[in-house]
Design a protein around this motif. Structure first.
Motif, PDB file in Angstrom:
ATOM      1  N   ALA A   1      49.663  28.427 -23.602  1.00 35.36           N
ATOM      2  CA  ALA A   1      48.311  28.968 -23.745  1.00 35.36           C
ATOM      3  C   ALA A   1      47.581  28.931 -22.407  1.00 35.36           C
ATOM      4  O   ALA A   1      46.930  29.905 -22.008  1.00 35.36           O
ATOM      5  CB  ALA A   1      47.552  28.171 -24.798  1.00 35.36           C
ATOM      6  N   GLY A   2      47.711  27.829 -21.698  1.00 39.02           N
ATOM      7  CA  GLY A   2      47.063  27.669 -20.395  1.00 39.02           C
ATOM      8  C   GLY A   2      47.567  28.701 -19.401  1.00 39.02           C
ATOM      9  O   GLY A   2      46.768  29.384 -18.717  1.00 39.02           O
ATOM     10  N   LEU A   3      48.851  28.871 -19.352  1.00 38.35           N
ATOM     11  CA  LEU A   3      49.463  29.802 -18.415  1.00 38.35           C
ATOM     12  C   LEU A   3      49.005  31.235 -18.701  1.00 38.35           C
ATOM     13  O   LEU A   3      48.674  32.007 -17.790  1.00 38.35           O
ATOM     14  CB  LEU A   3      50.990  29.709 -18.577  1.00 38.35           C
ATOM     15  N   TYR A   4      48.950  31.537 -20.002  1.00 43.27           N
ATOM     16  CA  TYR A   4      48.526  32.862 -20.423  1.00 43.27           C
ATOM     17  C   TYR A   4      47.102  33.134 -19.951  1.00 43.27           C
ATOM     18  O   TYR A   4      46.794  34.184 -19.399  1.00 43.27           O
ATOM     19  CB  TYR A   4      48.611  32.942 -21.949  1.00 43.27           C
ATOM     20  N   LYS A   5      46.230  32.145 -20.100  1.00 38.64           N
ATOM     21  CA  LYS A   5      44.821  32.284 -19.714  1.00 38.64           C
ATOM     22  C   LYS A   5      44.705  32.475 -18.196  1.00 38.64           C
ATOM     23  O   LYS A   5      43.958  33.346 -17.726  1.00 38.64           O
ATOM     24  CB  LYS A   5      44.093  30.988 -20.145  1.00 38.64           C
ATOM     25  N   ILE A   6      45.456  31.700 -17.456  1.00 40.44           N
ATOM     26  CA  ILE A   6      45.407  31.788 -15.995  1.00 40.44           C
ATOM     27  C   ILE A   6      45.840  33.175 -15.536  1.00 40.44           C
ATOM     28  O   ILE A   6      45.188  33.826 -14.699  1.00 40.44           O
ATOM     29  CB  ILE A   6      46.313  30.707 -15.358  1.00 40.44           C
ATOM     30  N   MET A   7      46.913  33.691 -16.142  1.00 33.62           N
ATOM     31  CA  MET A   7      47.415  35.004 -15.747  1.00 33.62           C
ATOM     32  C   MET A   7      46.413  36.097 -16.071  1.00 33.62           C
ATOM     33  O   MET A   7      46.179  37.008 -15.281  1.00 33.62           O
ATOM     34  CB  MET A   7      48.737  35.279 -16.460  1.00 33.62           C
ATOM     35  N   GLN A   8      45.804  35.937 -17.255  1.00 36.48           N
ATOM     36  CA  GLN A   8      44.798  36.912 -17.664  1.00 36.48           C
ATOM     37  C   GLN A   8      43.658  36.965 -16.646  1.00 36.48           C
ATOM     38  O   GLN A   8      43.232  38.041 -16.212  1.00 36.48           O
ATOM     39  CB  GLN A   8      44.265  36.504 -19.028  1.00 36.48           C
ATOM     40  N   ASN A   9      43.199  35.795 -16.227  1.00 39.28           N
ATOM     41  CA  ASN A   9      42.117  35.719 -15.239  1.00 39.28           C
ATOM     42  C   ASN A   9      42.520  36.357 -13.918  1.00 39.28           C
ATOM     43  O   ASN A   9      41.742  37.091 -13.313  1.00 39.28           O
ATOM     44  CB  ASN A   9      41.736  34.257 -14.988  1.00 39.28           C
ATOM     45  N   LEU A  10      43.734  36.086 -13.491  1.00 44.93           N
ATOM     46  CA  LEU A  10      44.234  36.626 -12.223  1.00 44.93           C
ATOM     47  C   LEU A  10      44.238  38.142 -12.251  1.00 44.93           C
ATOM     48  O   LEU A  10      43.727  38.812 -11.340  1.00 44.93           O
ATOM     49  CB  LEU A  10      45.661  36.121 -11.975  1.00 44.93           C
ATOM     50  N   VAL A  11      44.800  38.683 -13.348  1.00 42.39           N
ATOM     51  CA  VAL A  11      44.921  40.138 -13.465  1.00 42.39           C
ATOM     52  C   VAL A  11      43.536  40.774 -13.531  1.00 42.39           C
ATOM     53  O   VAL A  11      43.252  41.769 -12.862  1.00 42.39           O
ATOM     54  CB  VAL A  11      45.774  40.494 -14.703  1.00 42.39           C
ATOM     55  N   GLU A  12      42.645  40.135 -14.289  1.00 43.57           N
ATOM     56  CA  GLU A  12      41.288  40.673 -14.432  1.00 43.57           C
ATOM     57  C   GLU A  12      40.577  40.703 -13.083  1.00 43.57           C
ATOM     58  O   GLU A  12      39.937  41.690 -12.710  1.00 43.57           O
ATOM     59  CB  GLU A  12      40.536  39.792 -15.423  1.00 43.57           C
ATOM     60  N   HIS A  13      40.758  39.608 -12.365  1.00 44.85           N
ATOM     61  CA  HIS A  13      40.170  39.505 -11.033  1.00 44.85           C
ATOM     62  C   HIS A  13      40.682  40.617 -10.133  1.00 44.85           C
ATOM     63  O   HIS A  13      39.926  41.252  -9.386  1.00 44.85           O
ATOM     64  CB  HIS A  13      40.532  38.140 -10.442  1.00 44.85           C
ATOM     65  N   GLU A  14      41.936  40.905 -10.226  1.00 46.65           N
ATOM     66  CA  GLU A  14      42.597  41.921  -9.428  1.00 46.65           C
ATOM     67  C   GLU A  14      42.019  43.306  -9.752  1.00 46.65           C
ATOM     68  O   GLU A  14      41.656  44.087  -8.862  1.00 46.65           O
ATOM     69  CB  GLU A  14      44.111  41.869  -9.742  1.00 46.65           C
ATOM     70  N   VAL A  15      41.907  43.572 -11.092  1.00 41.34           N
ATOM     71  CA  VAL A  15      41.386  44.862 -11.558  1.00 41.34           C
ATOM     72  C   VAL A  15      39.959  45.057 -11.060  1.00 41.34           C
ATOM     73  O   VAL A  15      39.597  46.105 -10.513  1.00 41.34           O
ATOM     74  CB  VAL A  15      41.448  44.913 -13.096  1.00 41.34           C
ATOM     75  N   ASN A  16      39.169  44.003 -11.228  1.00 42.32           N
ATOM     76  CA  ASN A  16      37.772  44.087 -10.806  1.00 42.32           C
ATOM     77  C   ASN A  16      37.661  44.339  -9.305  1.00 42.32           C
ATOM     78  O   ASN A  16      36.877  45.180  -8.867  1.00 42.32           O
ATOM     79  CB  ASN A  16      37.032  42.803 -11.159  1.00 42.32           C
ATOM     80  N   ALA A  17      38.443  43.646  -8.520  1.00 38.60           N
ATOM     81  CA  ALA A  17      38.396  43.797  -7.062  1.00 38.60           C
ATOM     82  C   ALA A  17      38.735  45.235  -6.667  1.00 38.60           C
ATOM     83  O   ALA A  17      38.056  45.832  -5.814  1.00 38.60           O
ATOM     84  CB  ALA A  17      39.380  42.820  -6.426  1.00 38.60           C
ATOM     85  N   ASP A  18      39.719  45.789  -7.345  1.00 43.97           N
ATOM     86  CA  ASP A  18      40.134  47.156  -7.060  1.00 43.97           C
ATOM     87  C   ASP A  18      38.995  48.127  -7.372  1.00 43.97           C
ATOM     88  O   ASP A  18      38.667  49.019  -6.579  1.00 43.97           O
ATOM     89  CB  ASP A  18      41.377  47.469  -7.892  1.00 43.97           C
ATOM     90  N   LEU A  19      38.346  47.932  -8.558  1.00 46.79           N
ATOM     91  CA  LEU A  19      37.245  48.801  -8.966  1.00 46.79           C
ATOM     92  C   LEU A  19      36.087  48.738  -7.965  1.00 46.79           C
ATOM     93  O   LEU A  19      35.527  49.760  -7.573  1.00 46.79           O
ATOM     94  CB  LEU A  19      36.759  48.386 -10.358  1.00 46.79           C
ATOM     95  N   TYR A  20      35.750  47.539  -7.541  1.00 43.76           N
ATOM     96  CA  TYR A  20      34.651  47.378  -6.575  1.00 43.76           C
ATOM     97  C   TYR A  20      34.959  48.114  -5.263  1.00 43.76           C
ATOM     98  O   TYR A  20      34.109  48.789  -4.696  1.00 43.76           O
ATOM     99  CB  TYR A  20      34.368  45.900  -6.302  1.00 43.76           C
ATOM    100  N   ASN A  21      36.200  47.978  -4.811  1.00 42.99           N
ATOM    101  CA  ASN A  21      36.624  48.652  -3.577  1.00 42.99           C
ATOM    102  C   ASN A  21      36.361  50.131  -3.661  1.00 42.99           C
ATOM    103  O   ASN A  21      35.735  50.730  -2.782  1.00 42.99           O
ATOM    104  CB  ASN A  21      38.129  48.456  -3.367  1.00 42.99           C
TER     105      ASN A  21
END
Lengths: 417, 225
Positions: free
Chosen positions: A24-44
């Motif tokens: 569960a922890g690993l899943y949450k961490i990955m989700q956060n990472l991917v979300e962060h990545e998506v958001n960064a791309d959108l902002y760019n």
């Protein structure tokens, strides 16, 4: 619960807990990472658009190089240029369905006009990625768990093998037939310590047991002569002209001496069975023996209105010592008569396989297995219940089975030949 | 009647001597093997009472000796309880009866009398006691020449009483007589009591004297007078 079951249970419980929490922890961490990545791309991308639109004052020359949907709308009234992130769905014509997207929107002022920019990024691939990684992790964990489980069993078997050897040796240990069992030296220090302690302990027990046996044997032999003297002198005392009080005193002395003599004799008998001093074995006709013993007690049974019923089948022969056979049957029947009640019954079944003696009697008020112990007292009538201890000893000596059952006023002893 | 008592324990010797004294036997004592052997060699006894375990030899050899010398003696051996082999051998060598230690004196007395009776009357004997006539071999009893019906146990008890007439007999000895020795639980005494009650009743019905007297706390006594 077995040692292996217990450890496996602990292992599986802890592993599953770790597995679920970790997964569960690993899943949450990955989700956060991917979300962060998506958001960064959108902002760019939105910053790029925003700058372009503002500087060019018109939409005409903005380079819409976009692999993802972009939506630019002209607004009628001014709006603050704040950035807003949002999850949404868009209709996809190719797959004919709504797909998940992350949307970033803002407002930009360009050439006196306000434009709302909405850019999107598909979440399809990132969700897919998360799912796949989660699946791989799950599979890996299951594989690891299974492997660890079997490895654990294997290691358990190896590590505890010496312990189980020791356990088997101890299970086979018998005081009546003590063999010097040598424990195999183990690689594990604790097991060697255990074996050493056990060896010392059993040596001590065997030694003590031998001493006690020797003692009872000697005692029962040596004590008989002084007892005989007391008995005979008391008998002589009876012949003097005593008064009533003196007779009562002498009578008590005589009774007590007789009882003592009986107890000591029984103990001596048990000690002698232990020492294998009854080596004379012949085929005994149990039926003849049983009938003779029943005849012996017949008058006593009649006097207490005890009804005797016998069922004989076949010609039961048992190979054993003649005296011990006599003592065995005598004690069994004596026990059935002794612990019976007025107007009771005794049923005897004798076949080539077994002898069953059933008698009416009072509740022994204790587990029937205890009745075979030396000096167990079934009731306050009579003296020590040593008769059954002798029975038990004899049956043990010839590897016969013996079962004592009590149910609703019926005592039943079964001896399997 | 001449008896030789071979027993190394002085106390037991004395007890036997004292108990047998009223019977009017001529009793001689031997405390060890060599004295016993000499006496058997030199004299004829009606009965030899031999303890197997002697300090300087085995009583079994005394039996052999008596038999070799064709002595007319009846032989009763005394053995320890765990010496079953001794018992078997003693009977094989020609002993007539055996007693297991610790025995009671009433029992010993009855055994000696029975042995002497068998040897001297060759089966056709009877015992007269007051107005009773007892035929040990045919289990018959006459009271004033009229037959008295008794059960086997009652007969055995009467015979035991008569053998020890005038003696106080412990109830334990009677119970032991009826069932072998370790029957000392209360019912067996109740049973002894019931048997004696019946016996007295039957004797009384036939007009015999009331011979059996209860000795409170001990047992019974068969009055000889």
């Amino acid at each position: 619960m077995k040692l292996l079951t217990k450890t496996t249970l602990y292992f599986v419980t802890v592993s599953l807990l770790v597995f679920f929490a970790g997964g569960a922890g690993l899943y949450k961490i990955m989700q956060n990472l991917v979300e962060h990545e998506v958001n960064a791309d959108l902002y760019n991308r939105i910053h790029y658009l925003y700058d372009n639109i503002r500087q060019l004052n018109t939409l005409e020359n903005v380079a819409f190089i976009a692999t993802e949907p972009i939506d630019i709308q002209k607004l009628n009234k001014p709006a603050p240029s704040t950035f807003r992130l949002k999850d949404t769905v868009l209709y996809n014509r190719n797959v004919k369905g709504y797909m998940p997207y992350r949307q970033l929107s803002t407002t930009v002022k360009s050439g006196g006009n306000y434009y709302r920019i909405r850019i999107y990024k598909s979440l399809i691939t990132s969700n897919y990625l998360i799912e796949k990684i989660a699946l791989i992790i799950t599979l890996m964990l299951i594989l690891f768990l299974t492997l660890a489980y079997f490895l654990n069993r294997h290691i358990f078997g190896k590590v505890w093998a010496d312990f189980f050897d020791t356990l088997h040796i101890m299970q086979d240990f018998s005081l009546s037939n003590p063999r010097k069992e040598l424990f195999q030296p183990s690689e594990i220090i604790e097991f060697n310590q255990l074996n050493r302690v056990l060896t010392e302990m059993t040596d001590k027990i065997i030694n003590d047991y031998e001493t006690v046996k020797e003692f009872t044997g000697n005692l029962s032999h040596e004590v008989q002569t002084p007892l005989a003297v007391i008995k005979n002198k008391t008998e002589l005392l009876f012949q003097e002209s005593l008064n009533e009080k003196q007779y009562a005193l002498a009578g008590s002395i005589y009774s007590a001496t007789n009882r003592l003599s009986g107890i000591v004799r029984s103990l001596g008998l048990i000690a002698r069975i232990d020492k294998n001093q009854f080596a004379d074995i012949t085929a005994i006709d149990v039926k003849v023996l049983t009938i003779r013993q029943l005849d012996n007690f017949e008058a006593l049974m009649t006097s207490r209105n005890i009804v005797l019923e016998t069922h004989f089948k076949g010609i039961p022969k048992v190979v054993m010592d003649k005296d011990l056979a006599e003592i065995l049957i005598n004690n069994l029947i004596k026990n059935a008569v002794r612990h019976n009640i007025e107007n009771g019954f005794i049923h005897v079944w004798l076949s080539e396989e077994e002898l069953i003696i059933e008698n009416s009697g009072l509740d022994p008020q204790k587990p029937t297995s205890e009745l075979f112990e030396q000096f167990s007292r079934a009731s306050d009538r009579g003296f020590m219940g040593i008769g059954l201890a002798i029975v038990k000893k004899i049956t043990e000596n010839y590897h016969m089975d013996i079962i004592y059952e009590y149910q609703e006023g019926v005592h039943r002893i079964t001896v399997g030949f | 009647m001449k008896l030789l008592i071979v027993e190394d324990d002085h106390e037991i010797q004395e007890s036997i001597m004292a108990y047998l004294a009223p019977e009017g036997y001529l009793c001689q004592q031997a405390f060890d093997f060599s004295i016993a052997s000499d006496k058997i060699e030199s004299f004829d006894y009606d009965c030899l009472l031999i303890d197997i375990n002697l300090p300087d030899g085995s009583g079994l050899d005394l039996i052999k000796q008596a038999k070799r010398l064709k002595k007319p003696s009846g032989i009763i051996v005394i053995t320890a309880r765990d010496a079953i082999n001794d018992r078997v051998k003693a009977l094989e060598f020609g002993a007539d009866d055996y007693l297991v230690k610790p025995f009671n004196l009433a029992e010993l007395n009855a055994r000696i009398k029975s042995l002497i009776r068998r040897m001297h009357f060759h089966g056709s004997n009877f015992i007269t006691q007051g107005d009773l006539q007892i035929f040990p071999d045919s289990f018959q009893v006459l009271v004033k020449n009229k037959p008295l019906e008794l059960t086997k146990k009652e007969f055995e008890m009467l015979l035991f009483f008569v053998s020890n007439a005038g003696r106080v007999i412990a109830k334990e000895s009677l119970a032991g007589q009826l069932w072998g020795d370790d029957m000392d639980f209360s019912y067996s005494f109740d049973f002894v009591y019931a048997q004696i009650k019946n016996l007295r009743k039957k004797l009384k019905e036939k007009g015999a004297k009331d011979y059996i007297k209860t000795i409170y706390g001990v047992g019974y006594k068969f009055e000889s007078e």
